[in-house]
Scaffold this motif. Structure first.
Motif, PDB file in Angstrom:
ATOM      1  N   LYS A 307     -31.677 -43.467 -26.099  1.00  0.00           N
ATOM      2  CA  LYS A 307     -30.094 -44.344 -26.414  1.00  0.00           C
ATOM      3  C   LYS A 307     -29.042 -44.385 -25.365  1.00  0.00           C
ATOM      4  O   LYS A 307     -28.683 -45.574 -25.130  1.00  0.00           O
ATOM      5  CB  LYS A 307     -29.450 -43.645 -27.757  1.00  0.00           C
ATOM      6  CG  LYS A 307     -30.089 -43.905 -28.976  1.00  0.00           C
ATOM      7  CD  LYS A 307     -29.087 -43.188 -30.305  1.00  0.00           C
ATOM      8  CE  LYS A 307     -28.046 -44.260 -30.356  1.00  0.00           C
ATOM      9  NZ  LYS A 307     -26.755 -43.479 -30.122  1.00  0.00           N
ATOM     10  N   ASP A 308     -28.976 -43.277 -24.767  1.00  0.00           N
ATOM     11  CA  ASP A 308     -28.099 -43.297 -23.531  1.00  0.00           C
ATOM     12  C   ASP A 308     -28.438 -44.153 -22.308  1.00  0.00           C
ATOM     13  O   ASP A 308     -27.661 -44.882 -21.780  1.00  0.00           O
ATOM     14  CB  ASP A 308     -27.744 -42.070 -23.131  1.00  0.00           C
ATOM     15  CG  ASP A 308     -26.799 -41.056 -23.780  1.00  0.00           C
ATOM     16  OD1 ASP A 308     -26.126 -41.844 -24.691  1.00  0.00           O
ATOM     17  OD2 ASP A 308     -26.762 -39.881 -23.625  1.00  0.00           O
ATOM     18  N   SER A 309     -29.710 -44.314 -22.078  1.00  0.00           N
ATOM     19  CA  SER A 309     -30.459 -45.090 -21.230  1.00  0.00           C
ATOM     20  C   SER A 309     -30.273 -46.582 -21.337  1.00  0.00           C
ATOM     21  O   SER A 309     -30.024 -47.274 -20.493  1.00  0.00           O
ATOM     22  CB  SER A 309     -32.018 -44.653 -20.678  1.00  0.00           C
ATOM     23  OG  SER A 309     -32.527 -44.968 -21.803  1.00  0.00           O
ATOM     24  N   LEU A 310     -30.400 -46.866 -22.539  1.00  0.00           N
ATOM     25  CA  LEU A 310     -30.462 -48.296 -23.255  1.00  0.00           C
ATOM     26  C   LEU A 310     -29.038 -48.963 -23.277  1.00  0.00           C
ATOM     27  O   LEU A 310     -28.925 -50.224 -23.335  1.00  0.00           O
ATOM     28  CB  LEU A 310     -31.011 -48.369 -24.601  1.00  0.00           C
ATOM     29  CG  LEU A 310     -32.773 -48.190 -24.448  1.00  0.00           C
ATOM     30  CD1 LEU A 310     -33.024 -48.069 -25.708  1.00  0.00           C
ATOM     31  CD2 LEU A 310     -33.499 -49.175 -23.473  1.00  0.00           C
ATOM     32  N   MET A 311     -27.912 -47.761 -23.658  1.00  0.00           N
ATOM     33  CA  MET A 311     -26.599 -48.307 -23.904  1.00  0.00           C
ATOM     34  C   MET A 311     -26.253 -49.161 -22.763  1.00  0.00           C
ATOM     35  O   MET A 311     -25.539 -50.296 -23.258  1.00  0.00           O
ATOM     36  CB  MET A 311     -25.720 -46.943 -24.306  1.00  0.00           C
ATOM     37  CG  MET A 311     -24.379 -47.307 -24.341  1.00  0.00           C
ATOM     38  SD  MET A 311     -23.362 -47.598 -23.128  1.00  0.00           S
ATOM     39  CE  MET A 311     -23.111 -45.805 -22.317  1.00  0.00           C
ATOM     40  N   GLU A 316     -23.690 -54.554 -21.972  1.00  0.00           N
ATOM     41  CA  GLU A 316     -23.763 -55.718 -21.292  1.00  0.00           C
ATOM     42  C   GLU A 316     -23.994 -57.150 -22.118  1.00  0.00           C
ATOM     43  O   GLU A 316     -23.457 -58.149 -21.703  1.00  0.00           O
ATOM     44  CB  GLU A 316     -24.639 -55.568 -20.108  1.00  0.00           C
ATOM     45  CG  GLU A 316     -24.817 -56.772 -18.973  1.00  0.00           C
ATOM     46  CD  GLU A 316     -25.774 -56.482 -17.659  1.00  0.00           C
ATOM     47  OE1 GLU A 316     -27.010 -56.873 -17.947  1.00  0.00           O
ATOM     48  OE2 GLU A 316     -25.350 -55.680 -16.978  1.00  0.00           O
ATOM     49  N   MET A 317     -25.045 -56.795 -22.991  1.00  0.00           N
ATOM     50  CA  MET A 317     -25.325 -58.049 -23.713  1.00  0.00           C
ATOM     51  C   MET A 317     -24.075 -58.411 -24.469  1.00  0.00           C
ATOM     52  O   MET A 317     -23.734 -59.363 -24.611  1.00  0.00           O
ATOM     53  CB  MET A 317     -26.528 -57.689 -24.931  1.00  0.00           C
ATOM     54  CG  MET A 317     -27.771 -57.239 -24.071  1.00  0.00           C
ATOM     55  SD  MET A 317     -29.042 -56.791 -25.502  1.00  0.00           S
ATOM     56  CE  MET A 317     -30.141 -56.202 -24.460  1.00  0.00           C
ATOM     57  N   ILE A 318     -23.359 -57.424 -25.183  1.00  0.00           N
ATOM     58  CA  ILE A 318     -22.255 -57.887 -25.923  1.00  0.00           C
ATOM     59  C   ILE A 318     -21.235 -58.316 -25.126  1.00  0.00           C
ATOM     60  O   ILE A 318     -20.459 -59.390 -25.250  1.00  0.00           O
ATOM     61  CB  ILE A 318     -21.909 -56.267 -26.726  1.00  0.00           C
ATOM     62  CG1 ILE A 318     -22.639 -55.980 -27.577  1.00  0.00           C
ATOM     63  CG2 ILE A 318     -20.331 -56.781 -27.371  1.00  0.00           C
ATOM     64  CD1 ILE A 318     -22.426 -54.918 -28.256  1.00  0.00           C
ATOM     65  N   TYR A 319     -20.742 -57.638 -23.786  1.00  0.00           N
ATOM     66  CA  TYR A 319     -19.826 -58.108 -23.007  1.00  0.00           C
ATOM     67  C   TYR A 319     -20.145 -59.713 -22.523  1.00  0.00           C
ATOM     68  O   TYR A 319     -19.286 -60.332 -22.741  1.00  0.00           O
ATOM     69  CB  TYR A 319     -19.690 -57.183 -21.707  1.00  0.00           C
ATOM     70  CG  TYR A 319     -18.706 -57.509 -20.774  1.00  0.00           C
ATOM     71  CD1 TYR A 319     -17.300 -57.097 -21.096  1.00  0.00           C
ATOM     72  CD2 TYR A 319     -18.734 -58.608 -19.654  1.00  0.00           C
ATOM     73  CE1 TYR A 319     -16.475 -57.495 -20.183  1.00  0.00           C
ATOM     74  CE2 TYR A 319     -17.825 -58.856 -18.935  1.00  0.00           C
ATOM     75  CZ  TYR A 319     -16.505 -58.240 -19.051  1.00  0.00           C
ATOM     76  OH  TYR A 319     -15.480 -58.789 -18.227  1.00  0.00           O
ATOM     77  N   LEU A 331     -32.604 -54.160 -30.207  1.00  0.00           N
ATOM     78  CA  LEU A 331     -32.115 -52.960 -29.731  1.00  0.00           C
ATOM     79  C   LEU A 331     -31.269 -52.503 -30.897  1.00  0.00           C
ATOM     80  O   LEU A 331     -31.286 -51.262 -31.124  1.00  0.00           O
ATOM     81  CB  LEU A 331     -31.283 -52.965 -28.554  1.00  0.00           C
ATOM     82  CG  LEU A 331     -31.883 -53.034 -27.031  1.00  0.00           C
ATOM     83  CD1 LEU A 331     -30.826 -53.007 -26.120  1.00  0.00           C
ATOM     84  CD2 LEU A 331     -32.582 -51.601 -27.129  1.00  0.00           C
ATOM     85  N   GLN A 332     -30.594 -53.291 -31.626  1.00  0.00           N
ATOM     86  CA  GLN A 332     -29.985 -52.687 -32.944  1.00  0.00           C
ATOM     87  C   GLN A 332     -30.596 -52.224 -33.749  1.00  0.00           C
ATOM     88  O   GLN A 332     -30.483 -51.004 -34.427  1.00  0.00           O
ATOM     89  CB  GLN A 332     -28.979 -53.790 -33.610  1.00  0.00           C
ATOM     90  CG  GLN A 332     -28.070 -53.578 -34.562  1.00  0.00           C
ATOM     91  CD  GLN A 332     -26.813 -52.816 -33.763  1.00  0.00           C
ATOM     92  OE1 GLN A 332     -26.145 -53.443 -32.975  1.00  0.00           O
ATOM     93  NE2 GLN A 332     -26.646 -51.622 -34.161  1.00  0.00           N
ATOM     94  N   THR A 333     -31.817 -52.643 -33.912  1.00  0.00           N
ATOM     95  CA  THR A 333     -32.843 -52.204 -34.846  1.00  0.00           C
ATOM     96  C   THR A 333     -33.226 -50.603 -34.647  1.00  0.00           C
ATOM     97  O   THR A 333     -33.410 -49.753 -35.476  1.00  0.00           O
ATOM     98  CB  THR A 333     -34.100 -52.971 -35.170  1.00  0.00           C
ATOM     99  OG1 THR A 333     -33.791 -54.253 -35.683  1.00  0.00           O
ATOM    100  CG2 THR A 333     -35.217 -52.352 -36.198  1.00  0.00           C
ATOM    101  N   LEU A 334     -33.621 -50.496 -33.190  1.00  0.00           N
ATOM    102  CA  LEU A 334     -33.749 -49.175 -32.819  1.00  0.00           C
ATOM    103  C   LEU A 334     -32.875 -48.233 -33.075  1.00  0.00           C
ATOM    104  O   LEU A 334     -32.867 -47.002 -33.374  1.00  0.00           O
ATOM    105  CB  LEU A 334     -34.327 -49.329 -31.250  1.00  0.00           C
ATOM    106  CG  LEU A 334     -34.591 -48.016 -30.487  1.00  0.00           C
ATOM    107  CD1 LEU A 334     -35.554 -48.356 -29.439  1.00  0.00           C
ATOM    108  CD2 LEU A 334     -33.381 -47.266 -29.845  1.00  0.00           C
TER     109      LEU A 334
END
Length: 405
Positions: A307-311, A316-319, A331-334
């Protein structure tokens, strides 16, 4: 101008969007629908109705929606399940509000039979990207009108001259009413840009901050709170069940009273420039600390590290405005799957700008006292097992060292 019959405008009732209403009517010869969202900005949104009526908008074309619960439940909370932070510090308060506004703009366009949407974001900022990526993802054929990229007005003085010329009633025309900062607020945060903040060396003025006391003047007595989590979301404060919007509202108050949540940041905008902004996110700062605390005892190590590595990528996607993209949804599903056992209670101490974890407990805890203890463990852990573990993990390094590498 391209042929447009009806356009839905994201409308605040302020200077820019009031001028945009008239500009759209004048340049596109189209019917204008206004949409004003209450996402907890702390200002009365109903006056926007009177302002829109004064601009000649039909009553049936004025939409004012309370989106506070949807905002926190469907956007803020999912983001916080990932412990999302952009460039190490920013809790994405502005970014996360834009996909909701884009969604509602598209819904209203469909309801009202509009063929275009419009917004007041400038051509230098991130928000134009966020609004439009969201709109195109949800309504691929929609036309987007971004006046700041079309008109020739480029300064506040030119906007004021246009307002004067067209008899546009604008509150900001009153002397002394304008803040020196460009501000944006919602239930998650308030941001400040412009003014002296355009000089990165200049310290933000103390009287700029609206939501929080300074840590120096915060109470000398710490405030203790307990947050109850269910599947990664805070659902109760000090044992009292709260809705998502109620939760964030109260945490903002508690955090602000204790000087929590201030941030001064130079960030990298998606459009390419660096920008300095200041943010107040008191409730979000508390939630981030608490969520990581409950995850620390309920998440498997490799799940937590993954999770920390994907965060950062998720942040960045949200920004950058990709909330509605397939990769963010994947990613949200994961992330959501990882939260099924993130249940329990976190005790926090709020003190002079700090959020300190004072305890955490969960029926789903993976913390085993019998194994972790420094006292006799009764054979729960065989320390001799560590020898083979270490040698196997050192094997590749030993082989390389023997080769002189």
């Amino acid at each position: 101008m391209a042929s447009v019959k009806k356009v839905v405008l994201a409308y605040s009732g302020g200077l820019d969007t009031s001028i945009i209403v008239k500009w759209l009517q004048e340049n596109y010869q189209c019917e204008v629908v206004t949409f004003t969202a209450d996402i907890g900005q702390g200002e009365e949104v109903e006056p926007a109705r009177a302002k829109a009526l004064a601009m000649g908008i039909k009553p049936e074309n004025i939409y004012i929606n309370d989106l506070r619960e949807e905002f926190v439940r469907d956007f803020v909370f999912p983001m916080f399940r990932a412990n999302t932070v952009y460039e190490g510090e920013y809790l994405l308060g502005t970014s996360i509000a834009r996909p909701l506004i884009a969604k509602r703009l598209v819904e209203i366009a469909n309801e009202a039979g509009a063929d275009a949407i419009s917004h007041g974001a400038t051509g230098k900022g991130n928000d134009q990207v966020r609004f439009e990526l969201g709109a195109y993802a949800l309504k691929p054929g929609v036309k987007v009108i971004a006046p700041w990229r079309e008109w020739t007005m480029g300064s506040r003085d030119s906007l004021m001259a246009y307002a004067e010329q067209h008899n546009i009633p604008v509150d900001f025309k009153k002397a002394g009413k304008k803040s020196p900062y460009s501000m944006d607020a919602n239930l998650l945060h308030i941001s400040y840009e412009g003014g002296i903040l355009e000089e990165p060396w200049a310290e933000a003025e103390e009287d700029m901050w609206r939501w929080s006391v300074s840590p120096e003047t915060a109470p000398d007595q710490a405030t203790y709170i307990e947050l109850t989590y269910k599947q990664g979301d805070p659902v109760a404060l000090n044992g009292q069940s709260l809705s998502p919007a109620e939760m964030l509202t109260i945490l903002n108050k508690l955090g602000g009273e204790n000087g929590i949540g201030r941030l001064d940041l130079v960030e990298n905008r998606y459009v390419g420039m660096k920008s300095r902004g200041c943010y107040e996110t008191p409730g979000g700062t508390i939630m981030l600390k608490a969520h990581r605390a409950i995850e620390s005892i309920t998440l498997d190590r490799e799940v937590a590290h993954l999770k920390d590595s994907l965060m950062p990528k998720y942040a960045e996607m949200i920004y950058n405005g990709y909330w509605w993209s397939p990769e963010r949804q994947m990613l949200q599903t994961l992330i959501d799957h990882s939260q099924q056992y993130v249940n329990g209670v976190v005790r926090l101490k709020l003190y002079k700008g700090n959020v300190i974890v004072a305890g955490r407990q969960s029926d789903d805890s993976l913390f085993d006292t019998k194994i972790a203890t420094f006292d006799e463990d009764g054979g729960a852990y065989n320390q001799k097992d560590a020898e083979g573990f270490i040698k196997l993990n050192a094997l590749r390094m030993r082989i390389a060292a023997n080769k002189g590498r």
